[in-house]
Enzyme design. Structure first.
Site, short mmCIF file in Angstrom:
data_model
loop_
_atom_site.label_atom_id
_atom_site.label_comp_id
_atom_site.label_asym_id
_atom_site.label_seq_id
_atom_site.Cartn_x
_atom_site.Cartn_y
_atom_site.Cartn_z
N TYR A 174 0.86 -1.19 0.00
CA TYR A 174 0.00 0.00 0.00
C TYR A 174 0.89 1.24 0.00
O TYR A 174 1.54 1.55 1.00
CB TYR A 174 -0.90 -0.04 1.23
CG TYR A 174 -1.99 0.99 1.29
CD1 TYR A 174 -2.25 1.87 0.25
CD2 TYR A 174 -2.80 1.07 2.42
CE1 TYR A 174 -3.28 2.80 0.34
CE2 TYR A 174 -3.83 1.98 2.53
CZ TYR A 174 -4.06 2.85 1.48
OH TYR A 174 -5.07 3.77 1.58
N LYS A 211 -1.47 -1.37 -4.02
CA LYS A 211 -2.56 -0.41 -3.95
C LYS A 211 -1.93 0.96 -4.06
O LYS A 211 -1.18 1.39 -3.17
CB LYS A 211 -3.35 -0.54 -2.64
CG LYS A 211 -4.50 0.47 -2.56
CD LYS A 211 -5.26 0.38 -1.25
CE LYS A 211 -6.34 1.45 -1.18
NZ LYS A 211 -7.05 1.47 0.13
#
Length: 295
Positions: A140, A168
């Site tokens: 992330y 992400k």
């Protein structure tokens, strides 16, 4: 069709809220209902205990309980990712192992925050998590919250690990994302709704969306149209979502707050505060306009 077809966790993922009761406790019954509803409305993967899931203020025990009940609610065919990121590598390793045991299909691991480690330390942190379990990782990259981005060169090295499979992306750097996608097999998921379609068109795998808590079918329809070859329709549908995305994600209120205001999904935990009456009214007007335009 997109040229980058690896989708290890599906294509249309929701960053799911964590429902609480009026007294502020975990509401497992509401979590079951919400998760099942999201899947029924077109989400093919769920991310639990991320930022939208209020991970900074839920305990490890609550995270595990949430994962177990959502797994029961959606069955074994829907990928579930558990957010396990923290600023403490040992804590992250422990939570990753607990999440694997509770039924997670993958782990969402954010860059260690606040301490702002250099890139070598960021890389070592992710590799420790990757070696601690047997399930894949989605890294992330959200430097606006953590203070540290995952640099492209770091991603290129991390991509060599067999369990580092996805990103992400909230870096707002489409050039860097395109370069990494061109040189690796990492599956890129947009973490910023305004970039869902642009990143997908560049070869992304899909999205992890907060707004999908509220309008999962409308968010998915954009990518459905693109995959069908109707780029004009994809752009039109994407444009219709923009007012709601802006109201929910760029109004000064966290996405968790705006989702819970629209869904009446219980309180948020402090230090977050609920949306005021005026903000709720504005959100609902924009939401109803989108529903009417896409009925």
């Amino acid at each position: 069709m997109t040229s980058h077809t690896a989708r290890p966790f599906g294509r249309s993922l929701c960053a799911m809220i964590t429902p609480f009761t009026a007294s502020g406790d975990l509401d497992l019954d509401a979590a079951r209902r919400h998760a099942a509803g999201l899947v029924a409305e077109g989400c093919d993967g769920l991310v639990l205990s991320g930022t939208t899931g209020e991970s900074p203020t839920t305990t490890d025990e609550e995270k595990t309980a949430l994962l177990r009940v959502v797994r029961e609610a959606v069955g074994g065919s829907v990928p579930l990712l558990a957010g396990v990121g923290s600023s403490d590598t040992r804590h992250t390793v422990r939570l990753a192992q607990e999440s694997e045991a509770a039924g997670a299909d993958g782990l969402l691991v954010v860059t260690p925050y606040y301490s702002r480690p250099p890139q070598a330390a960021v890389e070592a942190h992710f590799l420790r998590i990757a070696e601690a379990t047997g399930i894949p990782l989605m890294l992330y990259d959200i430097p606006g919250r953590t203070g540290t981005r995952i640099e492209p060169d770091t991603l290129l090295r991390l991509a060599e690990h067999p369990r580092v499979v996805a990103v992400k992306d909230c870096s707002y750097d489409l050039l860097a994302a395109t370069k990494v996608m061109a040189r690796t097999t990492l599956a890129y998921y947009s973490g910023c709704e305004e970039l869902n379609l642009p990143l997908y068109a560049l070869g992304g795998a899909g999205y992890v969306s907060t707004v999908a808590n509220v309008v999962p079918r409308r968010m998915r329809a954009v990518l459905d149209a693109f995959d069908a070859g109707d780029t004009a329709e994809a752009a039109r549908l994407n444009g219709l979502t923009v007012p709601l995305v802006e109201a929910m994600m760029a109004s000064g209120l966290p996405g968790t707050v705006t989702v819970k205001a629209l869904l009446d999904a219980g309180p948020v935990r402090e230090p977050l505060q609920p949306a005021g009456r005026e903000a709720v009214g504005g959100l609902r007007r924009v939401y109803e306009e989108l529903l009417a335009a896409t009925a």
